[in-house]
Design a protein around this motif. Structure first.
Motif, PDB file in Angstrom:
ATOM      1  N   GLY A 286       0.804  -1.181   0.000  1.00 55.79           N
ATOM      2  CA  GLY A 286       0.000   0.000   0.000  1.00 55.79           C
ATOM      3  C   GLY A 286       0.853   1.254   0.000  1.00 55.79           C
ATOM      4  O   GLY A 286       2.051   1.224   0.181  1.00 55.79           O
ATOM      5  N   THR A 287       0.177   2.361  -0.162  1.00 59.75           N
ATOM      6  CA  THR A 287       0.856   3.652  -0.181  1.00 59.75           C
ATOM      7  C   THR A 287       0.970   4.209   1.240  1.00 59.75           C
ATOM      8  O   THR A 287       0.323   3.713   2.176  1.00 59.75           O
ATOM      9  CB  THR A 287       0.070   4.667  -1.038  1.00 59.75           C
ATOM     10  OG1 THR A 287      -1.173   4.948  -0.388  1.00 59.75           O
ATOM     11  CG2 THR A 287      -0.158   4.138  -2.442  1.00 59.75           C
ATOM     12  N   LEU A 288       1.751   5.258   1.351  1.00 59.92           N
ATOM     13  CA  LEU A 288       1.910   5.912   2.651  1.00 59.92           C
ATOM     14  C   LEU A 288       0.579   6.493   3.121  1.00 59.92           C
ATOM     15  O   LEU A 288       0.238   6.424   4.303  1.00 59.92           O
ATOM     16  CB  LEU A 288       2.972   7.010   2.561  1.00 59.92           C
ATOM     17  CG  LEU A 288       3.262   7.777   3.850  1.00 59.92           C
ATOM     18  CD1 LEU A 288       3.730   6.830   4.951  1.00 59.92           C
ATOM     19  CD2 LEU A 288       4.292   8.863   3.612  1.00 59.92           C
ATOM     20  N   VAL A 289      -0.198   7.032   2.213  1.00 59.14           N
ATOM     21  CA  VAL A 289      -1.505   7.600   2.564  1.00 59.14           C
ATOM     22  C   VAL A 289      -2.425   6.497   3.102  1.00 59.14           C
ATOM     23  O   VAL A 289      -3.124   6.692   4.103  1.00 59.14           O
ATOM     24  CB  VAL A 289      -2.136   8.310   1.345  1.00 59.14           C
ATOM     25  CG1 VAL A 289      -3.579   8.711   1.635  1.00 59.14           C
ATOM     26  CG2 VAL A 289      -1.314   9.519   0.952  1.00 59.14           C
TER      27      VAL A 289
ATOM     28  N   ASP B  85      -3.951   6.358   6.868  1.00 62.85           N
ATOM     29  CA  ASP B  85      -5.391   6.250   7.100  1.00 62.85           C
ATOM     30  C   ASP B  85      -5.728   5.014   7.932  1.00 62.85           C
ATOM     31  O   ASP B  85      -6.557   5.078   8.853  1.00 62.85           O
ATOM     32  CB  ASP B  85      -6.148   6.216   5.773  1.00 62.85           C
ATOM     33  CG  ASP B  85      -6.106   7.556   5.046  1.00 62.85           C
ATOM     34  OD1 ASP B  85      -5.746   8.577   5.680  1.00 62.85           O
ATOM     35  OD2 ASP B  85      -6.433   7.562   3.845  1.00 62.85           O
ATOM     36  N   GLU B  86      -5.099   3.891   7.614  1.00 58.41           N
ATOM     37  CA  GLU B  86      -5.319   2.655   8.369  1.00 58.41           C
ATOM     38  C   GLU B  86      -4.871   2.825   9.827  1.00 58.41           C
ATOM     39  O   GLU B  86      -5.555   2.411  10.759  1.00 58.41           O
ATOM     40  CB  GLU B  86      -4.550   1.498   7.716  1.00 58.41           C
ATOM     41  CG  GLU B  86      -4.670   0.178   8.439  1.00 58.41           C
ATOM     42  CD  GLU B  86      -6.041  -0.467   8.311  1.00 58.41           C
ATOM     43  OE1 GLU B  86      -6.299  -1.398   9.093  1.00 58.41           O
ATOM     44  OE2 GLU B  86      -6.841  -0.056   7.463  1.00 58.41           O
ATOM     45  N   PHE B  87      -3.733   3.469   9.999  1.00 61.56           N
ATOM     46  CA  PHE B  87      -3.182   3.694  11.331  1.00 61.56           C
ATOM     47  C   PHE B  87      -4.114   4.586  12.151  1.00 61.56           C
ATOM     48  O   PHE B  87      -4.432   4.275  13.297  1.00 61.56           O
ATOM     49  CB  PHE B  87      -1.794   4.331  11.213  1.00 61.56           C
ATOM     50  CG  PHE B  87      -1.130   4.547  12.530  1.00 61.56           C
ATOM     51  CD1 PHE B  87      -0.587   3.483  13.230  1.00 61.56           C
ATOM     52  CD2 PHE B  87      -1.057   5.816  13.083  1.00 61.56           C
ATOM     53  CE1 PHE B  87       0.014   3.686  14.462  1.00 61.56           C
ATOM     54  CE2 PHE B  87      -0.457   6.017  14.304  1.00 61.56           C
ATOM     55  CZ  PHE B  87       0.083   4.954  14.996  1.00 61.56           C
TER      56      PHE B  87
ATOM     57  N   GLY C 216       2.202  -6.198   9.660  1.00 64.54           N
ATOM     58  CA  GLY C 216       3.389  -6.084   8.821  1.00 64.54           C
ATOM     59  C   GLY C 216       3.609  -4.681   8.287  1.00 64.54           C
ATOM     60  O   GLY C 216       4.074  -4.500   7.159  1.00 64.54           O
ATOM     61  N   TRP C 217       3.279  -3.682   9.100  1.00 66.96           N
ATOM     62  CA  TRP C 217       3.395  -2.302   8.654  1.00 66.96           C
ATOM     63  C   TRP C 217       4.840  -1.829   8.556  1.00 66.96           C
ATOM     64  O   TRP C 217       5.126  -0.837   7.918  1.00 66.96           O
ATOM     65  CB  TRP C 217       2.632  -1.368   9.589  1.00 66.96           C
ATOM     66  CG  TRP C 217       1.150  -1.576   9.608  1.00 66.96           C
ATOM     67  CD1 TRP C 217       0.403  -2.266   8.699  1.00 66.96           C
ATOM     68  CD2 TRP C 217       0.234  -1.085  10.578  1.00 66.96           C
ATOM     69  NE1 TRP C 217      -0.923  -2.232   9.047  1.00 66.96           N
ATOM     70  CE2 TRP C 217      -1.058  -1.520  10.201  1.00 66.96           C
ATOM     71  CE3 TRP C 217       0.369  -0.329  11.731  1.00 66.96           C
ATOM     72  CZ2 TRP C 217      -2.192  -1.206  10.928  1.00 66.96           C
ATOM     73  CZ3 TRP C 217      -0.753  -0.014  12.449  1.00 66.96           C
ATOM     74  CH2 TRP C 217      -2.025  -0.450  12.062  1.00 66.96           C
TER      75      TRP C 217
END
Length: 126
Positions: free
Chosen positions: A1-4, A8-10, A84-85
């Protein structure tokens, strides 16, 4: 995924974590008022004793927030590992807590106004 997407997930996980942890407490424990202290103490304290009891309630509230931040930090690091971030969360900070229910705010203001009116009438009667 992207940083954005990661951000958002975080944010979503942090918010869900904080809400879950804070639901274990009452509004009076999180945002204590003089009325809460009076009800908890079961007596009509005045002056210095009342101020001391309010300060103790505020200190207890701050401790709840600190504990919640610590618990959320631990849970977020577990989530980061599990997801796994590839990140480590170093700090979770609750900037402020606010009531979302406008009726509770109105009720608290009405109670405070009633108490002020009662005190004024007592002072006028003396």
């Amino acid at each position: 995924g992207t940083l954005v997407e990661l951000r958002d997930e975080f944010r979503s996980k942090v918010l869900a974590c904080l809400v879950t942890l804070l639901r274990a407490y009452s509004r009076a424990e999180l945002l204590p008022t003089r009325q809460d202290v009076l009800m908890a103490e079961g007596l009509a304290q005045e002056g210095v004793e009342m101020d001391k009891a309010v300060k103790e309630a505020q200190t207890a509230s701050k401790q709840v927030q600190d504990d919640t931040e610590t618990q959320c930090l631990e849970l977020m690091n577990v989530a980061a590992d599990d997801g796994g971030w590839g990140i480590q969360v170093v700090k979770v900070n609750i900037d402020s807590l606010e009531l979302a229910d406008k009726q509770i705010i109105a009720d608290m203001q009405a109670i405070a106004q009633t108490q002020l009116t009662t005190k004024r009438k007592q002072m006028e009667g003396q």
